[in-house]
Write a protein that holds these residues in place. Sequence first.
Motif, short mmCIF file in Angstrom:
data_model
loop_
_atom_site.label_atom_id
_atom_site.label_comp_id
_atom_site.label_asym_id
_atom_site.label_seq_id
_atom_site.Cartn_x
_atom_site.Cartn_y
_atom_site.Cartn_z
N GLU A 66 -55.41 38.90 17.74
CA GLU A 66 -56.43 39.71 18.39
C GLU A 66 -56.33 41.14 17.87
O GLU A 66 -55.24 41.72 17.83
CB GLU A 66 -56.25 39.67 19.91
N TRP A 73 -62.44 44.05 20.94
CA TRP A 73 -61.40 43.12 20.51
C TRP A 73 -62.01 41.79 20.08
O TRP A 73 -62.86 41.23 20.76
CB TRP A 73 -60.39 42.90 21.63
N ARG A 79 -61.03 37.92 17.78
CA ARG A 79 -59.95 37.00 17.40
C ARG A 79 -60.19 36.50 15.98
O ARG A 79 -61.29 36.06 15.64
CB ARG A 79 -59.91 35.82 18.37
N VAL A 123 -62.86 38.64 22.36
CA VAL A 123 -61.85 38.36 23.38
C VAL A 123 -61.73 39.56 24.31
O VAL A 123 -62.08 40.69 23.95
CB VAL A 123 -60.47 38.05 22.76
#
Length: 359
Positions: free
Chosen positions: A195, A231, A233, A346
């Motif tokens: 992440e 954020w 992934r 995320v």
Amino acid sequence: MAIRLKRSYKFAFRTAFFISVVLTVLLWSLMRFTEIENWAFLAIFIALTFLISFLIVQLRIEKFIYRRIKRIYDDVSLLESSTLTSRTITTNMSTLTEEIEKFAQDKKIEIDTLKIREEYRKEFLGNVSHELKTPLFTVQGYLETLLDGAIDDKNVRKKYLQRANKAVDRLIYIVKDLDLITKLEAGDMNVIWEEFDIIELIKTAFELLEMKAAKKKISLTFDMEYAEPIWVRGDSEKIRQVVTNLLVNSIKYGNENGTTEVSVENLIQNKVIVRVTDNGEGIPENHIPRLFERFYRVDKSGSRKEGGSGLGLAIVKHIIEAHEERIYVESVPDVGSEFSFTLEKVTVAIPTETSTAST
């Protein structure tokens, strides 16, 4: 590979039935004509006629049809056809016809695929040789000039060695990209899932390419102020390469005093889309389907002037697909281009600082 034959008795059964019916009707007509009524004899005649007819027809079929069908399967099995050898075969004519037709269709598809791959291979080898020979001939030319006597001139020697070194750098760049895309296409790339903040990653790419953009007076900017991190992934290093390649591409084909703008937008609940938009020369519509092919160039002469390996967009496509995401391109000639790709978003919990009072 041995083929196990599953015989069909349907044809022999039906044929024996028809023969029995015809002969029974003839015998019954004869009995009526002669005024002889022996129903027991008629029943025995029907049974024997059916049994004898069935055996004769089946044996003849075994000898003249089924064995030949098995020979066809045996011959076909030499071609290692999974469609015909994966299960017990049948001598049912309709099933046989369907399987042979499917086999022929599969082989046609295989042949067409091989032809396409052969054309692709020829084109790829031609592109590789063209890309490699340019820096190689450049190095060879400078070295031969130095060996012919120019090495004694200190200024010429330094200039030619610097140019030869630049050509070697480009050669190494092409070989490294070629090695990378070969691994990507072979499925050898391992995605290291983590992440990370996509905004911070884009800012880092801006800083690395600041001088390159300044040479063409191109401004690298966001579409808005991103105060909070976003954020996502994925593999941060590989996504960094994607962003860098797209920015380099926009700088390479952008107009002087132009702008390359990056935006990060929410697409759906758990997806974001990263857009890289420029106001450069744009791409004609007929070239867009082939943009992500290895060594494909829209403007052969212009792009060679700008350098590069011709593999940047192909690498981008493979990295995004390895993340099971999508990449898109929209472009209008003389207006600009926009490359965009999706990433999984995320939610990262930000730890809060707590203070404790001492007594």
